[in-house]
Design an enzyme around this catalytic site. Sequence first.
Site, PDB file in Angstrom:
ATOM      1  N   SER A 215     -29.910  -8.706  44.253  1.00 41.56           N
ATOM      2  CA  SER A 215     -29.612  -8.448  42.840  1.00 41.56           C
ATOM      3  C   SER A 215     -28.139  -8.755  42.569  1.00 41.56           C
ATOM      4  O   SER A 215     -27.491  -9.451  43.355  1.00 41.56           O
ATOM      5  CB  SER A 215     -29.946  -7.001  42.494  1.00 41.56           C
ATOM      6  OG  SER A 215     -29.873  -6.787  41.101  1.00 41.56           O
ATOM      7  N   ASN A 216     -27.606  -8.262  41.465  1.00 42.50           N
ATOM      8  CA  ASN A 216     -26.185  -8.447  41.153  1.00 42.50           C
ATOM      9  C   ASN A 216     -25.658  -7.189  40.478  1.00 42.50           C
ATOM     10  O   ASN A 216     -26.405  -6.230  40.284  1.00 42.50           O
ATOM     11  CB  ASN A 216     -25.980  -9.693  40.289  1.00 42.50           C
ATOM     12  CG  ASN A 216     -26.796  -9.613  39.022  1.00 42.50           C
ATOM     13  OD1 ASN A 216     -26.620  -8.711  38.205  1.00 42.50           O
ATOM     14  ND2 ASN A 216     -27.728 -10.547  38.856  1.00 42.50           N
ATOM     15  N   HIS A 217     -24.388  -7.202  40.099  1.00 41.00           N
ATOM     16  CA  HIS A 217     -23.739  -5.978  39.619  1.00 41.00           C
ATOM     17  C   HIS A 217     -23.879  -5.736  38.117  1.00 41.00           C
ATOM     18  O   HIS A 217     -23.197  -4.885  37.564  1.00 41.00           O
ATOM     19  CB  HIS A 217     -22.242  -5.998  39.975  1.00 41.00           C
ATOM     20  CG  HIS A 217     -21.997  -5.939  41.447  1.00 41.00           C
ATOM     21  ND1 HIS A 217     -22.324  -4.839  42.204  1.00 41.00           N
ATOM     22  CD2 HIS A 217     -21.476  -6.852  42.291  1.00 41.00           C
ATOM     23  CE1 HIS A 217     -22.002  -5.071  43.459  1.00 41.00           C
ATOM     24  NE2 HIS A 217     -21.495  -6.290  43.539  1.00 41.00           N
ATOM     25  N   SER A 218     -24.736  -6.496  37.433  1.00 33.96           N
ATOM     26  CA  SER A 218     -24.846  -6.316  35.971  1.00 33.96           C
ATOM     27  C   SER A 218     -25.240  -4.874  35.641  1.00 33.96           C
ATOM     28  O   SER A 218     -26.160  -4.311  36.228  1.00 33.96           O
ATOM     29  CB  SER A 218     -25.899  -7.283  35.422  1.00 33.96           C
ATOM     30  OG  SER A 218     -26.177  -6.958  34.083  1.00 33.96           O
TER      31      SER A 218
ATOM     32  N   ALA B 170     -28.405 -10.936  33.444  1.00 34.23           N
ATOM     33  CA  ALA B 170     -27.887 -11.655  34.604  1.00 34.23           C
ATOM     34  C   ALA B 170     -29.070 -11.872  35.548  1.00 34.23           C
ATOM     35  O   ALA B 170     -29.303 -11.098  36.474  1.00 34.23           O
ATOM     36  CB  ALA B 170     -26.789 -10.841  35.280  1.00 34.23           C
TER      37      ALA B 170
END
Length: 411
Positions: free
Chosen positions: A219-222, A287
Amino acid sequence: MGWSGRKILLGITGSIAAYKTTWIIRQLKNNGAEVQVVCSPDALGFVTPLTLSTLSERPVFSEFVRSDQGEWVNHVALGMWADLMLIAPCSAQTLAKMAGGLCDNLLMAVYLSARCPVWFAPAMDLDMWKHPATTRNVLELVSRPNHKMLGPASGALASGLSGVGRMAEPQDIVGALDQWWSNNKDLVTAESSATMRDQLILITAGPTREAIDDVRYISNHSSGKMGYALAQVCLDLDARVVLISGPVSLPPPHGLFAFIPVESAMEMQEAVKKYQEQFDIGIFCAAVADFRPVRKTEGKVKKKDGIFPIELVANPDILAEVGSKKRSDQFLVGFALETANGLAEAERKKSIKNCDMLVLNNMQDPGAGFGQDTNQVTLFSAKGITELSLAPKKEIARQIIQHLLQCYSPA
Ligand code: C5P
């Protein structure tokens, strides 16, 4: 506080807290607002029309016909006149009528005719507040577009009991109004509300999670903050908002037309497809993870030493897909986050994804980007390139929508 020219319809219902509303009228008037009081018949048992009309400097309406003059009170005109309708105190009875759409008095007719945001401050005894019927009515009301509940507060009640049910404190109600006006200063004009009213706005927000196995993901930090702030601004302008959100820790704003929580890019793509034909404005803020594991392993992959390869495959580009099918009457906004060649990349993405507007996130500014409460963006549209200064995400959302309104006209 500069509320000059703001028009407030103040609904008062049968509750002892009605006496506190006289203070609210005074504050609203002192701040420069115009206040039109509409009472339910029961409210007049608690406060007199003379007090209310003296403070508001307008006649007080409570009946369909003004008996002294035989004149019909035009509830539709009242509903159209107001910038905001505030019902304080809102009794259990009125709450139930609002939820059910009953129209047995002037106040209810005005409520049903009002096109503006409706705020209500419940006031009742604690057991009435806790009753499942009241809970159901409240849930119904807060899920309606542009409805906002203030309170109730907890404390001493007129019955002598103590608990939740007191009308929100008058200074908190006035404070909430003040904050709302200042947040929406130049945005909530009759013109921008008319443009956005009932438009279907599709917003994607947050990250996506791409499962490696049953417990791990890529995943990502959004944080979803930017997309959720955009949804709120569109709601403030009476739009119908569909929010498709990856996993975030934010509560969805009240009054959404639909809220669709998703996990993966594939799920987000499926949800978006359902609205491809219907949306008027699409704002693709999510994102989305660019890759997903080729296969998800059942259960939990066992720990082992050394290198553990994960084979990845590209996710569909949801925005590009929507852009390729977009009709000329649909307006599409994309986001981009670049670490190099930002301006050129933004122009390129706007063009290849067929967007009408692109919002470039500036990663260089320490206050901008993932997880922060502030952001710094540059807008690309038919109006050219517009750089916005670093500001809270809520303010950036307002400015993005303000810019959008300069470029968009509904079909
Ligand atoms: O190509 P890039 O990922 O930088 O594009 C970002 C924009 O495209 C954002 O608006 C994002 O929501 C959207 N996007 C998408 N589906 C993807 C990747 C990005 O909708 N798979």
